[in-house]
Design a protein around this motif. Structure first.
Motif, short mmCIF file in Angstrom:
data_model
loop_
_atom_site.label_atom_id
_atom_site.label_comp_id
_atom_site.label_asym_id
_atom_site.label_seq_id
_atom_site.Cartn_x
_atom_site.Cartn_y
_atom_site.Cartn_z
N UNK A 545 -30.70 27.71 -10.11
CA UNK A 545 -30.72 26.61 -11.07
C UNK A 545 -31.34 25.35 -10.47
N UNK A 546 -32.06 24.60 -11.28
CA UNK A 546 -32.65 23.35 -10.83
C UNK A 546 -31.58 22.26 -10.70
N UNK A 547 -30.56 22.32 -11.54
CA UNK A 547 -29.54 21.27 -11.57
C UNK A 547 -28.17 21.83 -11.19
N UNK A 548 -27.34 20.95 -10.67
CA UNK A 548 -25.95 21.31 -10.39
C UNK A 548 -25.18 21.41 -11.70
N UNK A 549 -24.08 22.14 -11.72
CA UNK A 549 -23.38 22.38 -12.99
C UNK A 549 -22.49 21.22 -13.42
N UNK A 550 -22.31 21.12 -14.72
CA UNK A 550 -21.23 20.33 -15.29
C UNK A 550 -19.94 21.13 -15.08
N UNK A 551 -18.84 20.44 -14.79
CA UNK A 551 -17.55 21.11 -14.56
C UNK A 551 -16.59 20.73 -15.69
N UNK A 552 -16.02 21.73 -16.34
CA UNK A 552 -14.90 21.50 -17.26
C UNK A 552 -13.66 22.08 -16.59
N UNK A 553 -12.75 21.19 -16.23
CA UNK A 553 -11.53 21.60 -15.53
C UNK A 553 -10.37 21.62 -16.51
N UNK A 554 -9.76 22.80 -16.69
CA UNK A 554 -8.60 22.93 -17.56
C UNK A 554 -7.35 22.45 -16.85
N UNK A 555 -6.71 21.45 -17.40
CA UNK A 555 -5.53 20.85 -16.76
C UNK A 555 -4.26 21.67 -16.97
#
Length: 635
Positions: A545-555
């Motif tokens: 991937x060219x870009x780093x990932x977005x992170x969705x963290x489930x609380x």
């Protein structure tokens, strides 16, 4: 003549009501509840079968192909369309079982049993999935084998073999369905058939299986996915041959054997309560006694009835309840009772003077289907709720026959007469009614409490997630608000097209809703996804991937729902969970790449890499670990 016409008219009305209930019950449930976890996992596989095959499992290949094709044919229906496909699967099972068994079990009793089966099945996921598709194929295998045996027609055996190959390619663990060939062996012995009977039927079974397998392998080869399929076979062998783990052979066998034995014990205990009830009501309804002895009989009988009812209750709770979300003792309890009834009926039809060999064959099929449904699963008897399609109609047939049979009551009378107790018709009816009502009460609790991981309070399911992919579907306001907040944030910043995604926790449906590529394996916290493999995948993804990932963290663990009353408990549980060290790997990744907090609500944290972060340096670790000192030195 008029009475016969009235009887037919009543039976016709009952049939229509039952058929309507059998369809409407699952159809109405297609709109109720949104499970972000297992449903999201299936959706990811369906959408990415040909896009990122290296990130999905091929142990359920044909199931995934059907799900992928359905989404392509009906893209506008979204998830609801796959829920509707699951209803079609269930209706096909209803049709096949009804057509196969109605001549032996009766139309009304078969339909009542199928209604019970569909109520149980709908406590599982609404979406089309490999577990329920697997059961459909098992039903087809068993019913075609039954036709092949009773009609001595080898063409049915060939068709059964075709479905055997299909079930293996749809859920690889279902290779255990080879055990259905024992039906041919059973019939060979009980009907004293020639040895040619076995060879010709099993030969045609394997011929059908071989032909279908060749077609599926050609399909895999033509689509360039044969290597992924073979890799999954090797992975399964690796899991099964491991010394430990949820899918090691020792654990699978131990769970399978112990789970079914515990269920049998529960069922046997329940029927012990029934025998005590008969004794109690037999004493209560004794006739022609002097007043003082009558009083003694009533008091003693009431005590026996109380003990019988208590045994009913105890048999329900005797087995430990698994600590899974929305789990009750009901699956183990129900199948235990069904096993006991079916085994006793099998013995009767095999050995009794009035027994019918075809019914003994149906009894074997009844026991076989739930056993094959859970074979290869590490959840014990949890999934037996999916496999009641034959055993439920058979049990209704047996119980209905016993209830109206004077011959059965006479045989029980001979047993109780040794204690001086006569079972009157009234005592017989009261005992059976209490037996059935007690069972149905537990069945109703299961149907109420196990609802696709959404709220058990249906009045709370009144909100929608703002996505065209989830139109027609309803969930709780708290869940809808949490998911809508995340989706709005991602749309506002426009990251969906250019950035990949990591979802930490069980809310895998975010991949489907955002259409973002998964940076690593989509089920980040899955127990079989090890830390070493995760780090290797992260290294590969940096090059991919060219870009780093977005992170969705489930609380929180979304499987426990989005309730207010236990919110703090679920937050603390997630903060304490490291998922085999994978949380620490994620934290290190975030720190190395200067991630910042972008958005937070009660249930999710959204983290952005440095190049798109709007709030650079915004602390986030406290949401993940529960300890804020790491961020800024203060609480």
């Amino acid at each position: 003549m008029e009475k016969i016409k009235d009887s037919r008219r009543v039976r016709r009305v009952i049939k229509i009501v039952l058929i309507c209930a059998i369809f409407l019950y699952p159809f109405l449930h297609t709109f109720i509840g949104i499970d972000l976890g297992d449903t999201g996992y299936h959706l990811y596989a369906f959408e990415n079968l040909y896009k990122t095959p290296e990130l999905i499992g091929f142990t359920a290949y044909l199931t995934t192909v059907i799900g992928w094709a359905w989404l392509k044919i009906f893209p506008g229906l979204g998830l609801w369309g796959l829920n509707l496909l699951e209803v079609f699967v269930e209706m096909l099972m209803v049709f096949v079982v009804y057509k196969t068994l109605k001549a032996y079990l009766g139309e009304i009793r078969t339909l009542i049993g199928l209604l019970l089966a569909i109520i149980a099945s709908d406590t599982y996921l609404n979406i089309f999935n490999y577990h329920q598709f697997n059961v459909l194929l098992l039903v087809l295998i068993l019913c075609f084998e039954f036709k092949a045996i009773t009609a001595d027609n080898i063409r049915f055996s060939a068709v059964s073999g075709l479905f055997f190959a299909t079930v293996v390619f749809s859920r690889m663990g279902s290779i255990t369905a080879i055990a259905t060939c024992m039906l041919y062996v059973y019939w060979y012995f009980v009907e004293d058939k020639d040895i040619k009977f076995i060879f010709k039927h099993i030969g045609m079974f394997f011929a059908g299986a071989a032909g279908a397998s060749c077609i599926y392998l050609i399909l895999l080869k033509a689509t360039g996915q044969l290597s992924y399929f073979m890799q999954n076979i090797l992975r399964l062998f690796g899991l099964a041959s491991a010394d430990s783990g949820g899918y090691s052979m020792d654990n699978l066998m131990g769970t399978f054997i112990k789970g079914n034995l515990y269920s049998l014990a529960s069922g046997a205990l329940y029927f012990a309560g029934f025998f005590v009830l008969l004794l109690g009501f037999g004493m209560i309804f004794r006739k022609n006694e002097v007043i003082k002895k009558r009083i003694v009989s009533i008091v003693a009988g009431a005590a026996a009835v109380f003990i019988g009812v208590y045994i009913f209750k105890y048999s329900y709770y005797v087995n430990e309840i698994p600590t899974w979300p929305q789990m009750t003792p009901a699956p183990s309890f129900i199948i235990g009772i069904f096993y006991v009834i079916t085994f006793l009926a099998l013995c009767y039809h095999l050995y009794a003077e009035g027994g019918k060999k075809e019914l003994s064959l149906i009894a074997l099929m009844s026991i076989g289907l739930p056993l094959l449904t859970i074979a290869g699963s590490n959840t014990g008897t949890k999934h037996v709720i999916l496999g009641l399609w034959i055993i439920a109609p058979f049990v209704v047939y047996v119980i209905g026959g016993l209830f109206i049979s004077e011959t059965a009551r006479a045989k029980f009378n001979r047993l109780y007469s040794m204690m001086g107790i006569t079972l009157s018709r009234t005592a017989w009816i009261f005992s059976f009614c209490l037996l059935i009502v007690s069972f149905l009460a537990r069945y109703a609790v299961m149907a109420h409490d196990m609802i696709n991981f959404d709220s058990t309070d249906r009045s709370l399911i009144n909100s929608q997630i703002h996505s065209p992919k989830l139109k027609y579907l309803w969930t709780t306001e708290r869940q809808a608000n949490a998911v809508n907040g995340v989706l709005y944030e991602l749309q506002k910043t426009g990251v969906n097209d250019d950035y990949p995604l990591i979802v930490y926790g069980g809310s895998i449906m975010f991949y489907y809703l955002t259409e973002m590529d998964s940076y690593v394996q989509p089920w980040f916290t899955n127990g079989v996804y090890g830390g070493e493999k995760l780090m290797a995948d992260m290294a590969d993804a940096k090059a991919k991937f060219e870009n780093l990932p977005v992170i969705i963290y489930g609380r929180t663990n979304n499987y426990w729902g989005f309730y207010e009353f236990d919110y703090e408990k679920r937050i603390n549980e997630m903060c304490r969970s490291t998922f085999g060290g994978k949380r620490d790997i994620l934290l290190e990744f975030l720190e190395e790449n200067n991630y910042s907090l972008q958005y937070v609500n009660d249930y999710y944290v959204v983290l952005y890499p440095e190049d798109i972060a709007e709030h650079k340096g915004e602390p986030y670790k406290g949401y993940i670990t529960g300890v804020w000192e790491e961020d800024n030195g203060e609480q």
